[in-house]
Design a protein around this motif. Structure first.
Motif, PDB file in Angstrom:
ATOM      1  N   THR A 162       0.830  -1.213   0.000  1.00  0.00           N
ATOM      2  CA  THR A 162       0.000   0.000   0.000  1.00  0.00           C
ATOM      3  C   THR A 162       0.858   1.255   0.000  1.00  0.00           C
ATOM      4  O   THR A 162       0.610   2.204  -0.765  1.00  0.00           O
ATOM      5  CB  THR A 162      -0.927  -0.008   1.226  1.00  0.00           C
ATOM      6  OG1 THR A 162      -1.790  -1.152   1.162  1.00  0.00           O
ATOM      7  CG2 THR A 162      -1.774   1.252   1.284  1.00  0.00           C
ATOM      8  N   GLN A 163       1.876   1.288   0.860  1.00  0.00           N
ATOM      9  CA  GLN A 163       2.734   2.467   0.960  1.00  0.00           C
ATOM     10  C   GLN A 163       3.562   2.672  -0.306  1.00  0.00           C
ATOM     11  O   GLN A 163       3.706   3.796  -0.799  1.00  0.00           O
ATOM     12  CB  GLN A 163       3.645   2.327   2.179  1.00  0.00           C
ATOM     13  CG  GLN A 163       2.938   2.350   3.511  1.00  0.00           C
ATOM     14  CD  GLN A 163       2.396   3.715   3.854  1.00  0.00           C
ATOM     15  OE1 GLN A 163       2.899   4.730   3.390  1.00  0.00           O
ATOM     16  NE2 GLN A 163       1.357   3.746   4.658  1.00  0.00           N
ATOM     17  N   VAL A 164       4.122   1.597  -0.834  1.00  0.00           N
ATOM     18  CA  VAL A 164       4.930   1.689  -2.056  1.00  0.00           C
ATOM     19  C   VAL A 164       4.073   2.189  -3.209  1.00  0.00           C
ATOM     20  O   VAL A 164       4.474   3.095  -3.963  1.00  0.00           O
ATOM     21  CB  VAL A 164       5.545   0.311  -2.387  1.00  0.00           C
ATOM     22  CG1 VAL A 164       6.134   0.314  -3.791  1.00  0.00           C
ATOM     23  CG2 VAL A 164       6.622  -0.042  -1.371  1.00  0.00           C
ATOM     24  N   GLN A 165       2.888   1.621  -3.355  1.00  0.00           N
ATOM     25  CA  GLN A 165       2.023   1.999  -4.477  1.00  0.00           C
ATOM     26  C   GLN A 165       1.583   3.451  -4.383  1.00  0.00           C
ATOM     27  O   GLN A 165       1.498   4.151  -5.403  1.00  0.00           O
ATOM     28  CB  GLN A 165       0.798   1.072  -4.490  1.00  0.00           C
ATOM     29  CG  GLN A 165      -0.059   1.215  -5.731  1.00  0.00           C
ATOM     30  CD  GLN A 165      -0.971   0.009  -5.888  1.00  0.00           C
ATOM     31  OE1 GLN A 165      -0.560  -1.046  -6.354  1.00  0.00           O
ATOM     32  NE2 GLN A 165      -2.223   0.169  -5.505  1.00  0.00           N
ATOM     33  N   ALA A 166       1.322   3.938  -3.159  1.00  0.00           N
ATOM     34  CA  ALA A 166       0.902   5.324  -2.987  1.00  0.00           C
ATOM     35  C   ALA A 166       1.962   6.295  -3.487  1.00  0.00           C
ATOM     36  O   ALA A 166       1.662   7.286  -4.163  1.00  0.00           O
ATOM     37  CB  ALA A 166       0.582   5.590  -1.521  1.00  0.00           C
ATOM     38  N   VAL A 167       3.224   6.006  -3.165  1.00  0.00           N
ATOM     39  CA  VAL A 167       4.310   6.890  -3.585  1.00  0.00           C
ATOM     40  C   VAL A 167       4.485   6.859  -5.099  1.00  0.00           C
ATOM     41  O   VAL A 167       4.617   7.899  -5.758  1.00  0.00           O
ATOM     42  CB  VAL A 167       5.625   6.485  -2.884  1.00  0.00           C
ATOM     43  CG1 VAL A 167       6.808   7.221  -3.484  1.00  0.00           C
ATOM     44  CG2 VAL A 167       5.531   6.770  -1.407  1.00  0.00           C
ATOM     45  N   VAL A 168       4.465   5.668  -5.682  1.00  0.00           N
ATOM     46  CA  VAL A 168       4.761   5.519  -7.104  1.00  0.00           C
ATOM     47  C   VAL A 168       3.627   6.078  -7.967  1.00  0.00           C
ATOM     48  O   VAL A 168       3.877   6.709  -9.000  1.00  0.00           O
ATOM     49  CB  VAL A 168       5.033   4.044  -7.440  1.00  0.00           C
ATOM     50  CG1 VAL A 168       5.197   3.847  -8.935  1.00  0.00           C
ATOM     51  CG2 VAL A 168       6.284   3.579  -6.706  1.00  0.00           C
ATOM     52  N   VAL A 169       2.374   5.884  -7.552  1.00  0.00           N
ATOM     53  CA  VAL A 169       1.251   6.438  -8.318  1.00  0.00           C
ATOM     54  C   VAL A 169       1.363   7.957  -8.380  1.00  0.00           C
ATOM     55  O   VAL A 169       1.215   8.567  -9.445  1.00  0.00           O
ATOM     56  CB  VAL A 169      -0.089   6.010  -7.696  1.00  0.00           C
ATOM     57  CG1 VAL A 169      -1.225   6.854  -8.242  1.00  0.00           C
ATOM     58  CG2 VAL A 169      -0.367   4.545  -7.990  1.00  0.00           C
TER      59      VAL A 169
END
Length: 423
Positions: free
Chosen positions: A39-46
Motif C-alpha cells: 500500500t505504501q509503495v504503491q501510494a508513492v509511485v502512483v
C-alpha cells in the motif's frame, strides 16, 4: 443471548509471555506487513508517475480524491458487512482486489499520458477495497490472539504501521529508480497476493453467529452510532483523537519551519519528519515487548497532554536540536496514546459491533489527518506559522482538559478489562 464480548470470542488465554510467540499472530503480522508495504509503495509511485506524466499539481489532488471519496462513501456500509459476515474472507478479498488494482496500474504504466484517466479509475476501485480492509483488519485481531495478549498485539501492529510509513516510501523510490513504474507495480501485485496467501494460514477463533439482519442498512448503522454515543469510553476515545490531531498537528508546517524558522533546508526537513516516526517506532517497540495495564485512562490523557506540550516546545524553538527532540517526544507520546486508545476501543466493543465501530473510528482518523493539515495550512496563512503552531498546541491542551472533565468514566479506567461491555 447477550452480545458476544471479547472474552467470548478470543482464543483461550495463553500462558504469560510475548505475543510474538503466538504462531497465529506471527502469520497475521507477516501477512499484514507485506500488504501494508504494498500500500505504501504503491501510494508513492502512483503520485510520482501521475505528476511525471502530467506536470500538473491538480493531478495529484485527483489521485487523493479518487481514493478518498469511495472510502468515505463505503466505510459505513462496510462496517455493517463486516459485522454480518466472516471477516477473514472479507480481508482476503480486499487484498485480492488490491492485487488486481496493482495489475491494472502495471498494464496502464505502458500507456503513457493516455493512461492517466485509467489510473484514476483503478484508484477508485482501490479506494473501495481499502474501505473494507481497514475495519476488517481491526475487527479480526481479537480473533487471532488471546485476550491477555491483545494490548501487546495492538502495540506491535501500531509499530508496524509506523515502520511501513517510513520504509514503504523509501522502498518505492528505490524500486522506481531501478525498474520504473512497471517493476514497482509488479512488486506490489506480488506483495498483495503473498499477503492474501499468508492470511489463509492464520487461524482465527470462531465467533457467535450474527443475529439475522433487521431493518435497512442505515437502521443497522444507526444502531452502531447509538452504541458509540451510549459508551463514554468509546466516544471519548475516538473523539479525543479526532480533535487532538485536528487542532494540534504540526506535520503540515514542517516545510515552513525547516526553511524559514530553523534554516536547515531539505535535509533538515527530512530529519524533522523522521523524528516523529523515530519516537513512534521506539515507543511502539517498547510497548510490544513491555505492555502495561494500569491507570490506562489517566495515562492516555497525560500522553495526549504531553503531545500538546511537545508541539508547543517545537513551535517556540529556534534551535534545530531542540525542535528535533520535541518531535521525538511528540511521536512517543502519540504512540502511547494510540496504544491505549486502540486497546480501549477493542475491549469496549462487543463482537457484533466491531465492524461499525472501527469504520467510524477510521472515518474519524482519516478526517483528523486530512482536515488537520488543512487547518494547519490555513491557520499559518492567516496568523503566521509560529502563532499557528502555538495555537495548535494550546488547543490540544484545552481539548485534553475538557475531555478529562466531560468523560470521567474514561479518565477513571484502570485496566483495559474494565472497559468490556457487561451482559
Amino acid at each position: 443471548m447477550p452480545p458476544s464480548t471479547l472474552a467470548d470470542t478470543a482464543p483461550a488465554d495463553a500462558p504469560p509471555g510475548s505475543v510474538y510467540s503466538h504462531p497465529g499472530f506471527l502469520a497475521f503480522l507477516i501477512a499484514r506487513a507485506v500488504a501494508v508495504f504494498a500500500t505504501q509503495v504503491q501510494a508513492v509511485v502512483v503520485a510520482w508517475q501521475v505528476y511525471d506524466l502530467t506536470r500538473d499539481p491538480m493531478a495529484l489532488a485527483y489521485v487523493g480524491l479518487a481514493q478518498f471519496l469511495p472510502m468515505l462513501c463505503l466505510l459505513l456500509p462496510a462496517g455493517d458487512v463486516i459485522d454480518r459476515w466472516p471477516r477473514k474472507p472479507i480481508l482476503a478479498i480486499s487484498w485480492a482486489v488490491g492485487a488486481v488494482c496493482s495489475g491494472g496500474l502495471w498494464w496502464l504504466s505502458g500507456h503513457g499520458a493516455a493512461g492517466v484517466s485509467g489510473i484514476y479509475a483503478v484508484l477508485v476501485l482501490y479506494g473501495c477495497a481499502r474501505a473494507f480492509s481497514g475495519p476488517a483488519l481491526q475487527s479480526l485481531l481479537p480473533q487471532v490472539v488471546p485476550r491477555a495478549q491483545l494490548a501487546q498485539a495492538i502495540a506491535a501492529n501500531s509499530m508496524l504501521m509506523r515502520v511501513a510509513g517510513i520504509g514503504g516510501p523509501l522502498l518505492g523510490g528505490v524500486l522506481y529508480a531501478l525498474g520504473g513504474a512497471s517493476l514497482t507495480y509488479a512488486a506490489c501485485l506480488a506483495s498483495f497476493l503473498l499477503g492474501t496467501l499468508l492470511l489463509a494460514r492464520v487461524a482465527v477463533a470462531p465467533v457467535a453467529a450474527a443475529a439475522p439482519a433487521t431493518g435497512s442498512l442505515w437502521t443497522r448503522f444507526g444502531a452502531g452510532i447509538r452504541f458509540i454515543r451510549s459508551r463514554p469510553i468509546i466516544l471519548g476515545t475516538i473523539s479525543l483523537d479526532l480533535f487532538a490531531v485536528l487542532l494540534g498537528g504540526v506535520v503540515a508546517l514542517l516545510p515552513v519551519y525547516a526553511q524559514e524558522v530553523l534554516h536547515v533546508g531539505p535535509a533538515g526537513l527530512g530529519a524533522l519528519r523522521s523524528a516523529i516516526a523515530l519516537g513512534e517506532v521506539a515507543a511502539g517497540l517498547y510497548l510490544s515487548l513491555r505492555p502495561f495495564n494500569r491507570r490506562v485512562g489517566r495515562t492516555m490523557f497525560v500522553a495526549v497532554g504531553l503531545f500538546g506540550v511537545a508541539n508547543l516546545v517545537f513551535a517556540l524553538s529556534p534551535w534545530f536540536w531542540l525542535s528535533f527532540s520535541a518531535l521525538v517526544v511528540a511521536g512517543m507520546a502519540d504512540m502511547v496514546s494510540v496504544y491505549i486508545r486502540s486497546a480501549l476501543v477493542q475491549f469496549a466493543t462487543p463482537d457484533d459491533m466491531r465492524g461499525r465501530v472501527h469504520s467510524v473510528n477510521m472515518l474519524f482518523i482519516g478526517s483528523s489527518n486530512e482536515l488537520g493539515e488543512f487547518r494547519a495550512g490555513t491557520s499559518a496563512a492567516w496568523l503566521g506559522v509560529v502563532p499557528a503552531a502555538v495555537a495548535g498546541g494550546l488547543c490540544t491542551l484545552v481539548v485534553v482538559g475538557a475531555w478529562a472533565w466531560a468523560f470521567r468514566p474514561l479518565r477513571l479506567v484502570d485496566r483495559f478489562e474494565e472497559a468490556e461491555p457487561r451482559p
